[in-house]
Design an enzyme around this catalytic site. Structure first.
Site, short mmCIF file in Angstrom:
data_model
loop_
_atom_site.label_atom_id
_atom_site.label_comp_id
_atom_site.label_asym_id
_atom_site.label_seq_id
_atom_site.Cartn_x
_atom_site.Cartn_y
_atom_site.Cartn_z
N ASP A 48 -14.43 -0.86 26.42
CA ASP A 48 -13.23 -1.41 26.57
C ASP A 48 -13.32 -2.53 27.85
O ASP A 48 -12.66 -3.51 27.88
CB ASP A 48 -12.46 -0.40 27.09
N LEU A 98 11.49 2.25 -4.42
CA LEU A 98 10.57 2.79 -5.48
C LEU A 98 11.46 3.90 -6.07
O LEU A 98 12.19 4.59 -5.40
CB LEU A 98 9.41 3.38 -4.93
N LYS A 133 1.65 7.38 0.27
CA LYS A 133 2.97 6.54 0.84
C LYS A 133 3.23 6.85 2.10
O LYS A 133 3.27 7.89 2.63
CB LYS A 133 4.27 7.44 0.11
N ARG A 154 12.57 -4.72 6.45
CA ARG A 154 13.18 -4.51 5.15
C ARG A 154 14.80 -4.93 5.08
O ARG A 154 15.29 -5.54 4.29
CB ARG A 154 13.01 -3.14 4.46
N LYS A 333 6.33 12.22 -4.70
CA LYS A 333 6.65 12.67 -3.25
C LYS A 333 6.26 14.19 -3.11
O LYS A 333 6.11 14.93 -4.14
CB LYS A 333 8.34 13.10 -3.20
N CYS A 451 3.28 28.33 41.97
CA CYS A 451 3.70 28.95 40.94
C CYS A 451 2.46 29.02 39.86
O CYS A 451 1.88 28.07 39.52
CB CYS A 451 4.53 27.65 40.06
S1 IVH Z 1 5.03 -0.03 -2.70
C1 IVH Z 1 8.59 -2.35 -4.58
N1 IVH Z 1 3.27 1.39 -1.32
O1 IVH Z 1 8.01 3.16 0.42
C2 IVH Z 1 8.33 -1.53 -3.55
N2 IVH Z 1 5.49 1.25 -0.91
O2 IVH Z 1 10.48 3.37 -1.56
C3 IVH Z 1 6.82 -1.48 -3.56
N3 IVH Z 1 5.89 2.82 1.04
O3 IVH Z 1 10.14 1.13 2.06
C4 IVH Z 1 6.44 -0.77 -2.52
N4 IVH Z 1 3.88 3.54 1.26
O4 IVH Z 1 7.90 0.76 2.56
C5 IVH Z 1 4.61 0.94 -1.51
N5 IVH Z 1 1.56 2.52 -0.51
C6 IVH Z 1 3.02 2.23 -0.42
C7 IVH Z 1 3.85 2.69 0.48
C8 IVH Z 1 5.17 2.12 0.19
C9 IVH Z 1 5.04 3.52 1.94
C10 IVH Z 1 7.43 2.53 1.40
C11 IVH Z 1 7.65 1.20 1.43
C12 IVH Z 1 9.10 1.34 0.73
C13 IVH Z 1 9.41 2.48 0.21
C14 IVH Z 1 9.59 2.36 -1.26
#
Ligand code: IVH
Length: 687
Positions: A48, A98, A133, A154, A333, A451
């Site tokens: 660093d 999604l 995700k 977004r 999910k 303490c």
């Molecule tokens: S693809 C058409 N890939 O999940 C949308 N989204 O409901 C294409 N997210 O707010 C999104 N990881 O920010 C995609 N590997 C991933 C993701 C991802 C997290 C989030 C994204 C979005 C939400 C979609």
């Protein structure tokens, strides 16, 4: 002397500017290369201190030539002043959401629907691009000719906010893309998030300073991106992963698939998850889901599922969209980690610096695969904000291995006799007064090392692996040593005797000897670790290292004034004051002196972690002509790595001119000033 001295006395401004830019470029490319290795590849190439040194050199050069500052300079990560508010920006391509799948059947149905809509036979095997995700916030980032241009949240999917100044501070995000396939315009899509450990450390720091603590890494990331002052974002550990791009038709045709696009993005230096891969058919998707699920808690960041995308762009195009989500992708999910429990009691815990933390005692519940019976409530404000009372039904949430969180349960029916929690007026351990310091939300026990709770935590911190590092001295044993009053200060650890230790329960001769061996080993430490181990408020590991490097000597540090302390990298008024207060305390001075008497030692530090006997160390080079084995940038990097400097023009202060083929007027100037000229072979030999 530094690279910049030479630009002052040049009488040809245009030439000097050109040279300055040249040097800036080589420093920037070197720093960006190091940042990529550190933040994206997780594979640091230099210490660093070396990064900092080159960074400072660039900063100095930029201060001399503010009009020449390059937009992709790492110093520009924190640029302007706090904003008044964020500009609203319409997305060029809407940011969709999604569809969700929760059960295996949902995934099988998704795969079936893809085949039906694409008129493919039921037994066709579809290729999917799959990734975790990420649980953060979505961001759209624009690059113009490979240089970072704008970042937009977004928002509602159609219009977002321009948060460029904050996003620019994220170190894993390249400000400049690399390689030969960089398009004129690129809109990258991805997620901003925090590592779980970074988040916890940040929260601890926030709590220490009496500032807002965040409920989870996602909230912390989102809250940080919405700060108007980019300095705040810069000071917080944000990260970025890219999961896609809004491509132009032409690019879609050329790349053909999501997986090819991901590889292309990665090749340009954008951080792409190592878990992103391809999977075949519904069975492949489910196998990926299980694999990621099993690794979930070991991942350094939080995820809330996995995402499946049809790999082929042609097929994606055929499938199209429904409402606001594409038909070609789905989020699978993980089951929620939230369970109903009851708040049985609120107790308080006393920390190393006396901070009093309320802790929820809960009806034990299994959440996220672990039984939880207590959880921190952080501070009084948090309890009041959530309006929690003993006896309430509460939700316990635990995501991955992040500390469990207690939330109010909307369906709770509260008994009329319940009372709100208040901080105790006296420390439950030592009975000293509890005080809320001015401007802080934290309450503290004023007992200091009287303490036993504070003492125990201080000793645990002192012995920690990243501090003095006494192997085998766990928190339970520290509690016993403190309770028996054998250890009243860290120095007492070095006075422990075999005869005493063997008498302890569950301590055989072998363990006692092992412990004494570890203590003996810990005597040889580093100055940075020693300072960190002292547990000075606001002095974390990095600050301790900076202090050690700056002062090199403990006596010098102990008598440094606040002004002198402020000269240290990253040390601001709060930290400087805290250090001064610590060393003004006679008891602390005594502990330091006793530790030194007890032969706790460290090697004397060099100012820079590089061989100062290298022939390039402290020397100034000018490069001219073209070399056969190195680009100019590469040669400059090699010189800088060895402690040398690179300048744009020859003067009396130049030590060496490195001359390649077709060297020009700089060579003549070197000759007239009697500066040593090196050819490539000699240079190589000296390297
Ligand atoms: S693809 C058409 N890939 O999940 C949308 N989204 O409901 C294409 N997210 O707010 C999104 N990881 O920010 C995609 N590997 C991933 C993701 C991802 C997290 C989030 C994204 C979005 C939400 C979609």
């Amino acid at each position: 002397m530094t690279n910049l001295d030479l630009f002052d006395n040049s009488n040809n401004e245009g030439e000097a500017d050109e040279s300055a830019v040249q040097v800036m470029r080589s420093l920037i490319d070197l720093l960006n290369h190091w940042e990529h290795a550190y933040y994206v590849l997780d594979n640091p190439e230099v210490p660093d201190s070396e990064y900092d040194r080159v960074y400072c050199e660039l900063q100095d050069l930029e201060a001399l030539h503010p009009t020449l500052i390059q937009t992709d300079s790492p110093t520009q990560r924190v640029g302007g002043k706090p904003a008044e508010g964020f500009d609203q920006v319409k997305h060029r391509v809407p940011m969709l959401s999604l569809g969700n799948a929760f059960e295996e059947e949902d995934v099988i149905a998704f795969d079936r629907r893809v085949k039906e809509l694409a008129d493919l036979p039921a037994n066709a095997i579809i290729d999917y691009s799959v990734d975790p995700k990420f649980d953060g916030l979505a961001i759209s980032i624009h690059y113009r000719n490979g240089v970072f241009q704008q970042a937009i949240t977004r928002g509602d999917g159609t219009v977002g906010e321009d948060v460029s100044a904050n996003v620019k501070t994220i170190r894993s995000l390249p400000l400049k893309l690399k390689g030969s396939k960089v398009p004129e315009h690129l809109e990258v899509r991805g997620e901003i998030f925090m590592h779980k450990r970074d988040f916890e450390q940040m929260n601890e720091r926030q709590a220490e300073l009496g500032l807002k603590v965040f409920a989870n890494p996602r909230n912390a990331a989102a809250g940080t991106i919405r700060q108007l002052d980019p300095k705040i974002a810069a000071s917080r550990p944000l990260r970025f992963f890219c999961y896609g791009a809004a491509l132009e038709r032409e690019q879609l045709r050329e790349l053909k698939s999501q997986s090819a696009m991901m590889k292309w993005l990665g090749d340009m230096g954008l951080p792409v998850s190592q878990f992103s891969q391809t999977a075949q058919g519904a069975q492949g998707l489910l196998a990926f889901y299980r694999e990621v699920g099993e690794n979930r808690s070991a991942l350094p960041f939080e995820i809330d599922g996995v995402v499946y995308k049809v790999d082929s762009f042609d097929l994606q195009d055929q499938l199209g969209f429904v409402a606001k989500a594409p038909r070609f992708a789905v989020a699978h999910k993980f089951p929620p980690d939230e369970v109903l429990s009851r708040l049985l009691n609120i107790e308080v815990q006393v920390g190393r610096t006396g901070s009093i933390t309320p802790v929820a005692k809960l009806e034990p519940v299994k959440v996220g695969g672990v039984v939880v019976s207590s959880a921190t409530l952080h501070n009084l404000d948090e309890i009041q904000r959530k309006d929690l009372r003993v006896g309430d039904q509460v939700l316990v949430r635990r995501a991955g291995d992040v500390i469990p969180e207690v939330l109010p349960f909307p369906g709770n029916v509260r008994s009329a006799s319940s009372v709100a929690f208040d901080m105790p007026a006296h420390c439950p351990i030592c009975n000293s007064l509890v005080r809320q310091e001015e401007g802080e939300s934290a309450y503290r026990c004023t007992g200091g090392l009287v303490c036993k709770a504070q003492l125990t935590q201080s000793i645990i911190h002192f012995a920690h692996r990243r501090a003095i590092d006494i192997e085998g001295l766990g928190s339970k044993l520290v509690e016993v040593l403190v309770e028996k009053e054998w250890v009243k200060t860290p120095a007492d650890l070095f006075r422990l005797k075999f005869e005493d230790l063997v008498q302890l329960e569950r301590m055989g001769e072998k363990s006692a000897n092992n412990l004494l061996d570890s203590i003996q080993k810990a005597r040889q430490t580093t100055f940075g670790r020693f300072l960190f181990a002292l547990g000075i408020r606001h002095v974390g590991e990095a600050t301790a290292r900076d202090l050690a490097q700056h002062f090199g000597d403990v006596q010098k540090l102990m008598c440094a004034s606040v002004d002198q302390l402020l000269e240290v990298n990253e040390v601001g008024p709060v930290v400087a004051k805290s250090i001064r207060q610590f060393f003004d305390e006679p008891a602390n001075q005594q502990v330091v002196n006793e530790l030194l008497e007890l032969e706790v030692t460290w090697p004397q530090a060099h100012t820079h972690e590089m061989p100062s006997d290298h022939p390039f160390f402290g020397k100034t080079f000018v490069l001219t002509g073209s070399l056969s084995n190195y680009s100019r940038d590469a040669a400059a990097a090699l010189i800088i790595e060895r402690g040398g400097k690179v300048s744009g023009s020859v003067s009396k202060k130049t030590d060496f001119v490195l001359a390649g083929e077709a060297a020009g007027s700089k060579l003549d100037k070197a000759a007239s000033l009697g500066v040593t000229v090196l050819d490539e072979l000699t240079f190589q030999g000296m390297l």
